[in-house]
Write a protein that holds these residues in place. Structure first.
Motif, PDB file in Angstrom:
ATOM      1  N   ASN B 412       0.829  -1.204   0.000  1.00  0.00           N
ATOM      2  CA  ASN B 412       0.000   0.000   0.000  1.00  0.00           C
ATOM      3  C   ASN B 412       0.868   1.260   0.000  1.00  0.00           C
ATOM      4  O   ASN B 412       0.666   2.167   0.811  1.00  0.00           O
ATOM      5  CB  ASN B 412      -0.899  -0.001   1.237  1.00  0.00           C
ATOM      6  CG  ASN B 412      -2.357  -0.151   0.864  1.00  0.00           C
ATOM      7  OD1 ASN B 412      -2.736   0.086  -0.284  1.00  0.00           O
ATOM      8  ND2 ASN B 412      -3.164  -0.556   1.812  1.00  0.00           N
ATOM      9  N   PRO B 413       1.840   1.357  -0.891  1.00  0.00           N
ATOM     10  CA  PRO B 413       2.828   2.440  -0.813  1.00  0.00           C
ATOM     11  C   PRO B 413       2.178   3.814  -0.925  1.00  0.00           C
ATOM     12  O   PRO B 413       1.334   4.029  -1.791  1.00  0.00           O
ATOM     13  CB  PRO B 413       3.740   2.168  -2.012  1.00  0.00           C
ATOM     14  CG  PRO B 413       2.909   1.373  -2.964  1.00  0.00           C
ATOM     15  CD  PRO B 413       2.031   0.516  -2.097  1.00  0.00           C
ATOM     16  N   GLY B 414       2.552   4.684  -0.035  1.00  0.00           N
ATOM     17  CA  GLY B 414       2.091   6.066  -0.096  1.00  0.00           C
ATOM     18  C   GLY B 414       0.744   6.336   0.538  1.00  0.00           C
ATOM     19  O   GLY B 414       0.328   7.474   0.661  1.00  0.00           O
ATOM     20  N   ARG B 415       0.023   5.292   0.982  1.00  0.00           N
ATOM     21  CA  ARG B 415      -1.360   5.528   1.431  1.00  0.00           C
ATOM     22  C   ARG B 415      -1.489   5.993   2.870  1.00  0.00           C
ATOM     23  O   ARG B 415      -2.438   6.671   3.236  1.00  0.00           O
ATOM     24  CB  ARG B 415      -2.188   4.227   1.300  1.00  0.00           C
ATOM     25  CG  ARG B 415      -2.568   3.932  -0.117  1.00  0.00           C
ATOM     26  CD  ARG B 415      -3.813   3.094  -0.145  1.00  0.00           C
ATOM     27  NE  ARG B 415      -4.982   3.905   0.112  1.00  0.00           N
ATOM     28  CZ  ARG B 415      -6.157   3.416   0.463  1.00  0.00           C
ATOM     29  NH1 ARG B 415      -6.311   2.134   0.650  1.00  0.00           N
ATOM     30  NH2 ARG B 415      -7.178   4.205   0.658  1.00  0.00           N
ATOM     31  N   PHE B 416      -0.549   5.595   3.702  1.00  0.00           N
ATOM     32  CA  PHE B 416      -0.729   5.809   5.142  1.00  0.00           C
ATOM     33  C   PHE B 416      -0.269   7.211   5.558  1.00  0.00           C
ATOM     34  O   PHE B 416       0.290   7.965   4.769  1.00  0.00           O
ATOM     35  CB  PHE B 416       0.054   4.730   5.898  1.00  0.00           C
ATOM     36  CG  PHE B 416      -0.325   4.571   7.339  1.00  0.00           C
ATOM     37  CD1 PHE B 416      -1.617   4.230   7.706  1.00  0.00           C
ATOM     38  CD2 PHE B 416       0.621   4.773   8.338  1.00  0.00           C
ATOM     39  CE1 PHE B 416      -1.963   4.075   9.040  1.00  0.00           C
ATOM     40  CE2 PHE B 416       0.281   4.627   9.672  1.00  0.00           C
ATOM     41  CZ  PHE B 416      -1.011   4.281  10.021  1.00  0.00           C
ATOM     42  N   LEU B 417      -0.473   7.506   6.814  1.00  0.00           N
ATOM     43  CA  LEU B 417      -0.032   8.774   7.389  1.00  0.00           C
ATOM     44  C   LEU B 417       1.400   9.111   6.931  1.00  0.00           C
ATOM     45  O   LEU B 417       2.277   8.253   6.947  1.00  0.00           O
ATOM     46  CB  LEU B 417      -0.059   8.644   8.922  1.00  0.00           C
ATOM     47  CG  LEU B 417       0.389   9.869   9.715  1.00  0.00           C
ATOM     48  CD1 LEU B 417      -0.640  10.982   9.607  1.00  0.00           C
ATOM     49  CD2 LEU B 417       0.616   9.505  11.179  1.00  0.00           C
ATOM     50  N   GLY B 418       1.627  10.355   6.551  1.00  0.00           N
ATOM     51  CA  GLY B 418       2.971  10.765   6.125  1.00  0.00           C
ATOM     52  C   GLY B 418       3.358  10.146   4.791  1.00  0.00           C
ATOM     53  O   GLY B 418       4.521  10.098   4.431  1.00  0.00           O
TER      54      GLY B 418
END
Ligand SMILES: Cc1cc2nc3c(=O)[nH]c(=O)nc-3n(C[C@H](O)[C@H](O)[C@H](O)COP(=O)(O)OP(=O)(O)OC[C@H]3O[C@@H](n4cnc5c(N)ncnc54)[C@H](O)[C@@H]3O)c2cc1C
Lengths: 500, 420
Positions: B412-418
């Motif tokens: 899930n690259p780039g999806r989470f906080l920060g």
């Protein structure tokens, strides 16, 4: 070989000059009066509640502020020392047991209650605050702090956080991890970080869950924000005796399957009853096989219904006698008997070894029988007094250390008890933690890959493994820079790295 | 099979494994090929988080729908991640048990998705969120290893708490393969009360109900156009207990609203309103603040935001829905931006809403809370409003966790906080 060699720091014999430099640095960090380096002073801190193993720390500090904790940690780092945090030292798994040459950071002088926010039901406290003092502070307003380890009148909030401590009433209300929302943590490099938030659902990963239950291996908690609860309107307690633990176990299952969620259900077997009667003077009958002590709490009509239903169920399950306390004082006495159970063991045995395994509740009767026979095989008695509602056993293996071989046999029984719990689908520890005591059993419950994943958490916080090295993990675990699929580190293969 | 795009990013391939071994094989293959992987369950919360940077492999978990182990006497269940909340409840109900979690859209929402978003519904007032109900987890890691944390007993402190790390991780640490959950008995009765109150009075009623030791299972308030709220309280338990609590609440509420009344369909009404304010609308936010701030939250945070939505819609269509959990300090606002007007007017409208969200976020953060954009289909708002807001001071540690669990940042690259 030594843990610290794996860190690339060499320490073994300590020349006097270096101690002096250390003493000077520690005094600068926390003040002279908060340092202990003399052998007799240090000897007080050689063990925690697991008294069988003793290791003298190289130095002890008792800081009073977050800044002092951070400064002490920086000194330890500069001197290549491991750091072991300690609260009141009541832990039962060797979590606060010093490691060779360590700096022991004792939080017992950080006892300030910083804020009380009744409206948001939050309190901010220092880690050395005694668990029961949190409740005492807010009791006049009708609030309390829910996690209630039996040691609550002496253990600290910091120790509770590190162990994710539970207690009898955690059955309904959850464990320490459900009651801590934010914390200030000193990391291994001496930096200070705030995790969690006063409001619900802070952003990002659940770092509170990473710190609670981390057994002093990720940092030192120097402040914590805890949730407080409104005291329930009504609590009904009853004490029921049974011919054996079979009927008592069946009673617990029947109560739960009737849709009742008791606040607490504790089981006490005949040996434990004998010890408690002898030490506290409660007038519990000695000729029974087991007893249950149970609380239901909540709003008035609800409690009246559930208490009546539970009594009825106990009767049908074969209870010999059911007592309800006539007033608050008598209720308190009943609970005092239960909470004083470990201390009471001295009345029936010179020594005991306590285990903390957990099993699915439905298997209580069967497992208790297996445990008794494991003890009998070694010629030892096992007393039981435990949190029956959540299947958290506390088998007390009774032995006499003066009899050659008995201590060893007690350890064999204790190990066998954990195997029984694991075979039943349970856990090796429900609230006392793994520490040094149960590290060697972790490999029976978890695979290497499981443990590696747990080690990711630890290494994120403490890549140098400065905090409490040698605890929890059964085999050497380093913190590689680029974790990939598990590869044994060369030093491990060579057998030079200690477990950590 | 469900949607193959996440926030506009199309997946190169989509797979719906029907066994955990198949899922593991997919992750092993992706690791060997250095491919990025994303996960989708019931697609109910796919709008949450940033758009992923790239999705080579999308793993749809909905065929991982087995109940692995259920011992009613132990009140614990282990399920595969793709089991829906409704299917689980149907499995448990004949035994008089339930998962005490009433997240919206239960027919679609999967347990894995509910874990990865730390889901909850109105019952949170009494039973907490997914975080409080999970006792065990198994992951398939980025490197393909299958690992477990926690266990199948409700009490367990052996090792670090991997189950809670999975909670709220949005598929960014590992694939959630199986989940073990603590269960509760079904309530014999669930009796409701409705009252219409100002935000100030809501705060007072909530405080007062605590003072008199009531224990509502649900306490939710939906905002009316007038700025007042319709408060619904639900009391659960055995018949006599629920009834007594309701009587006392009615009495307490009467001082504030003479028209307060019992509502026997409260649970269904609450669920519908909860769904409306959380799952509909093209711009949705969730605000968290200390609960005692509720009245001020209405004045400084919620009110202005709702008015911004109202201002951009002139034809009487319902511009936004708001539901608050006042005892917890949570408010959801969902709005619809009507873009049948000229492009210019639409842009201005979206801009106004974006400004209002930014201002509301500032007000929430100042009070120690946060505002998260949980869903956004509007390009202008997406561009001008960050998903999460100010990063927490502990963000470096969070990045460290991501680096250790998923060193190549393929999940899930780039999806989470920060944008982890
Ligand atoms: C008679 C008796 C009854 C008990 N009953 C229960 C019970 O019912 N339930 C239960 O859960 N436990 C029980 N315990 C165990 C023990 O009391 C708990 O584990 C308690 O939480 C330990 O607190 P402490 O302050 O003594 O911590 P310590 O023993 O000093 O330390 C425990 C661990 O916490 C770490 N630590 C301490 N303070 C900090 C800090 N500020 N930051 C980071 N790490 C820290 C230490 O390194 C160590 O790993 C009992 C113990 C006794 C002796």
């Amino acid at each position: 070989m030594h843990e610290r060699e794996a860190l690339g720091v060499k320490v073994s014999t300590v020349p006097t000059l270096e101690v002096t430099a250390l003493e000077r640095d520690l005094a600068t960090a926390v003040g002279q009066r908060n340092c202990i380096t003399d052998p007799s002073g240090l000897s007080t801190y050689e063990c925690d509640g697991l008294t069988g193993t003793r290791i003298r720390p190289r130095a002890v500090v008792l800081p009073e502020t977050t800044e002092q904790v951070a400064a002490a940690v920086r000194v330890a780092r500069a001197h290549g020392m491991a750091v072991v945090p300690r609260g009141a030292g009541t832990g039962l798994s060797g979590g606060a047991l010093p490691v060779d040459g360590c700096l022991l950071v004792v939080l017992s002088r950080m006892t300030k209650i910083l804020t009380v926010d009744l409206e948001n039901r939050r309190m901010r406290v220092q880690p050395g605050v005694i668990n029961l003092d949190v409740t005492k502070m807010i009791a006049p307003h009708g609030y309390y702090y829910a996690p209630d380890p039996s040691s609550q009148s002496v253990c600290t909030i910091g120790g509770n956080i590190a162990e994710n401590s539970g207690g009898a009433h955690c059955l309904k209300y959850g464990f320490t991890v459900n009651h801590v929302v934010a914390a200030t943590v000193v990391l291994a490099d001496g930096s200070v970080v705030e995790i969690g938030a006063n409001a619900v659902d802070p952003l990002g990963y659940d770092l509170i869950a990473a710190v609670v239950g981390s057994e002093g291996m990720v940092g030192i908690v120097t402040e914590a924000v805890v949730r407080i609860l409104r005291v329930p309107e009504l609590t009904r307690t009853f004490f029921a005796t049974f011919p054996s633990t079979d009927e008592a176990g069946a009673c617990v299952s029947a109560i739960v399957s009737a849709g009742i969620v008791p606040a607490a259900v504790e089981m006490i077997d005949s040996l434990a009853i004998e010890a408690i009667v002898k030490s506290t003077g409660v007038d519990w009958p000695l000729d029974v096989g087991a007893a249950l002590l149970m609380d239901v709490d909540g709003t008035k009509a609800e409690v009246e219904h559930t208490a009546a239903a539970a009594v009825e169920i106990a009767r049908n399950a074969g209870a010999i006698e059911i007592r309800t306390p006539k007033d608050a004082a008598e209720r308190l006495l009943m609970w005092k008997g239960r909470k004083g159970a470990f201390a009471a063991m001295g009345r029936i045995s010179p020594n005991y070894y306590v285990q903390d395994g957990v099993i699915p509740r439905s298997q209580i009767s069967k497992v208790l029988r297996e445990i008794a026979s494991a003890g009998a095989t070694q010629g030892l008695r096992v007393a039981n007094v435990f949190h029956a509602g959540d299947g958290n056993l506390h088998p007390l293996v009774l032995y006499d250390a003066r009899v050659p071989g008995e201590a060893h046999r007690a350890e064999i029984v204790a190990g066998e008890i954990l195997s029984i719990c694991l075979r039943a689908g349970g856990s090796i520890t429900g609230e006392h933690g793994v520490g040094t005591d149960k590290a060697k059993y972790m490999g029976k419950m978890f695979t290497d890959d499981d443990l590696e994943s747990m080690n990711f958490v630890r290494c994120t916080f403490d890549p140098q493994r400065a905090f409490n090295p040698g605890k929890v993990f059964p085999t050497p675990r380093l913190c590689g820079d680029i974790p990939g699929h598990f590869h044994a580190h060369p030093t491990e293969l060579a057998g030079t790295a200690a477990r950590g | 099979m469900t949607t193959a795009t996440i926030r506009g990013i199309a997946a190169t391939t989509t797979h719906a494994p029907s066994t955990l071994d198949e899922a593991q094989a997919l992750l092993v293959a992706a690791a060997a090929a250095q491919q990025t992987v994303a996960f989708v369950g019931g697609s109910t919360e796919l709008g949450f988080g940033y758009a992923p940077t790239r999705v080579d492999v999308l793993i749809d978990t909905t065929k991982l729908d087995r109940v692995i182990e259920y011992q009613p006497a132990d009140m614990v269940v282990e399920v595969e991640a793709g089991v829906t909340l409704a299917a689980l409840q149907a499995h448990l109900a004949p035994h008089g048990q339930r998962l005490a979690l009433d997240a919206p859209d239960p027919k679609r929402a999967t347990i894995g998705g509910l874990v990865s978003t730390n889901a909850f519904g109105p019952l949170r007032a009494r039973f907490g969120s997914m975080r409080d109900l999970i006792v065990g987890v198994s992951f398939i890691r980025a490197d393909g290893a299958r690992v477990r944390g926690g266990g199948k007993v409700v009490k367990n402190v052996a090792g670090f708490d991997l189950p809670k790390l999975a909670v709220g991780s949005l598929g960014s640490l590992a694939m959630i393969a199986t989940v073990t959950l603590r269960l509760h008995p079904l309530a014999q009765a669930a009796l409701g009360v409705d009252a219409t109150l100002s935000a100030d009075d809501i705060a007072k009623v909530v405080r007062e109900s605590f003072r008199v030791q009531l224990e509502p299972a649900m306490l939710v308030a939906s905002r009316q156009d007038s700025g007042d709220y319709r408060l619904t309280a639900v009391f659960e338990g055995f018949d006599s207990g629920a009834r007594e609590q309701r009587e006392r609440f009615l009495e307490l509420g009467r001082t504030f609203d003479a028209s307060i009344r019992a509502n026997d369909d409260a649970v269904a009404h609450v669920a519908a309103r909860d769904y409306g304010a959380r799952c509909a609308g093209d711009v949705r936010v969730r605000i968290a603040m200390p609960p005692a701030e509720f009245a001020r939250a209405e004045r400084d945070v919620v009110g202005p935001l709702v008015r911004a939505f109202a201002d951009v819609v002139n034809d009487g269509a319902e511009p936004s829905q708001t539901i608050a959990y006042p005892s917890l300090g949570i408010v959801f606002v969902a709005g619809t931006l009507r873009h049948d007007a000229s492009a210019d007017r639409a842009n201005i409208a979206s801009g106004r809403v974006a400004d209002a969200i930014v201002a509301a976020r500032r007000a929430a953060e100042v009070r120690g809370g946060n505002l998260v954009v949980t869903h956004c289909d509007d390009a202008v708002v997406s561009e001008r409003v960050d998903v999460y807001g100010t990063l927490p001071p502990s963000f470096a540690l969070m990045r460290g966790l991501k680096d250790r669990f998923d060193p190549e940042h393929r999940l899930n690259p780039g999806r989470f906080l920060g944008k982890l």
